[in-house]
Design a protein around this motif. Structure first.
Motif, short mmCIF file in Angstrom:
data_model
loop_
_atom_site.label_atom_id
_atom_site.label_comp_id
_atom_site.label_asym_id
_atom_site.label_seq_id
_atom_site.Cartn_x
_atom_site.Cartn_y
_atom_site.Cartn_z
N ALA A 115 0.83 -1.21 0.00
CA ALA A 115 0.00 0.00 0.00
C ALA A 115 0.86 1.26 0.00
O ALA A 115 0.58 2.22 -0.72
CB ALA A 115 -0.93 -0.01 1.21
N GLU A 116 1.92 1.24 0.81
CA GLU A 116 2.84 2.38 0.87
C GLU A 116 3.50 2.62 -0.49
O GLU A 116 3.59 3.76 -0.96
CB GLU A 116 3.91 2.11 1.93
CG GLU A 116 4.99 3.16 2.03
CD GLU A 116 6.15 2.71 2.93
OE1 GLU A 116 7.31 2.98 2.57
OE2 GLU A 116 5.88 2.08 3.97
N ILE A 117 3.95 1.54 -1.14
CA ILE A 117 4.62 1.66 -2.44
C ILE A 117 3.66 2.17 -3.50
O ILE A 117 4.00 3.03 -4.33
CB ILE A 117 5.21 0.31 -2.86
CG1 ILE A 117 6.31 -0.13 -1.88
CG2 ILE A 117 5.78 0.37 -4.28
CD1 ILE A 117 6.70 -1.59 -2.01
N LYS A 118 2.43 1.65 -3.48
CA LYS A 118 1.44 2.00 -4.50
C LYS A 118 0.73 3.33 -4.22
O LYS A 118 0.06 3.87 -5.11
CB LYS A 118 0.39 0.88 -4.60
CG LYS A 118 0.88 -0.39 -5.28
CD LYS A 118 1.18 -0.15 -6.74
CE LYS A 118 1.33 -1.43 -7.53
NZ LYS A 118 1.72 -1.16 -8.95
N GLY A 119 0.85 3.82 -2.99
CA GLY A 119 0.17 5.07 -2.66
C GLY A 119 -1.32 4.93 -2.54
O GLY A 119 -2.08 5.86 -2.87
N ILE A 120 -1.78 3.76 -2.09
CA ILE A 120 -3.20 3.52 -1.86
C ILE A 120 -3.37 3.00 -0.43
O ILE A 120 -2.41 2.76 0.27
CB ILE A 120 -3.80 2.52 -2.89
CG1 ILE A 120 -3.08 1.18 -2.82
CG2 ILE A 120 -3.73 3.10 -4.29
CD1 ILE A 120 -3.65 0.13 -3.79
#
Length: 264
Positions: free
Chosen positions: A239-244
């Motif tokens: 989630a952190e990597i994808k920004g969601i």
């Protein structure tokens, strides 16, 4: 919504505390856990667990480490196990040139035979690949794992690269062929640059999350025995990597895994 797409509840490392492990899974409210076989005995145990627990499903197959134990009779027994209720894949199968516990030629032979079994009975394949990128891709292609007949209308070839550790370039090749990639605990480690690049490069529709319990424990529990509820930490890192949001990653990867494994 958490779906641990690859765990070994059947591992002997849980023999002394499996009841506590089951309790932890149920307390965590896990939606699903795939119990993945790595030899005949562990596959039979995964089938048993799938029958016992509503959240558990099974995959049956022989890991490349144990390829030297395979013969035609054993393959026939895997075929029988694959027909049992809640068995959803052949795996984990593949190649491991890092340890070479079985000779390369033996690994390759039984990798092919198990791919052929999966295609024969129209089942997904769960792939183990360590230091064998070229041969794994070559054999999957030669055996027809990405054939037009294999791929459904959505382009899904029902090939899962478990605990994917290859490059982003190879990841893109696999996705084009219709494969799915599973992300595990190492994505949370400080040296996870390559894994982060893969998550950045691949759209969420092609990703699953896993623990590979009892191995590959994520931060902040690294050094301890892994367990399926810890898949939360992999989901949070994705989630952190994808920004969601974490909730969105949990929902999407659960839906992806249900679709991949044919779970209603």
């Amino acid at each position: 919504m958490l779906f641990d797409s690859h765990a070994h509840i059947n591992s002997e490392r849980y023999d002394e505390n499996r009841d506590q492990l089951i309790e932890a899974i149920e307390k965590a409210g896990m939606s699903y856990v795939m119990d993945i076989g790595f030899d005949l005995a562990s596959s039979a145990m995964a089938v048993k667990h799938a029958q016992q627990y509503p959240w558990c499903y099974a995959a049956v197959g022989c890991h490349p480490h144990d390829a030297k134990t395979m013969d035609e009779e054993t393959l026939a027994m895997f075929r029988g196990l694959a027909k049992k209720p809640k068995v959803r894949a052949i795996g984990e199968i593949g190649l491991d040139y890092y340890y070479n516990h079985s000779e390369k030629e033996v690994q390759q032979y039984w990798f092919r035979k198990q791919i052929q079994l999966a295609l024969e009975i129209s089942m997904p394949i769960v792939i183990h690949d360590r230091d064998a990128n070229d041969d794994v891709m070559k054999i999957l292609k030669e055996e027809g794992a990405f054939s037009n007949e294999r791929r459904n209308l959505s382009g899904d070839a029902k090939v899962l690269l478990h605990c994917y550790s290859g490059s982003k370039e190879l990841a893109r090749q696999y996705v084009k062929l219709g494969a799915t990639l599973s992300i595990a605990g190492p994505i949370t480690y400080k040296n996870a640059r390559k894994g982060i690049e893969v998550v950045e490069a691949v759209s969420m529709e092609h990703l699953l999350i896993e623990t590979d319990s009892p191995y590959l424990t994520p931060e902040p529990f690294r050094g301890k025995t892994n367990q399926p509820p810890y898949v939360e930490y992999t989901a949070r890192k994705v989630a952190e990597i994808k920004g969601i949001s974490y909730e969105e990653v949990a929902r999407i990867t659960c839906e992806n895994a249900k679709r991949f494994f044919g779970i209603d």
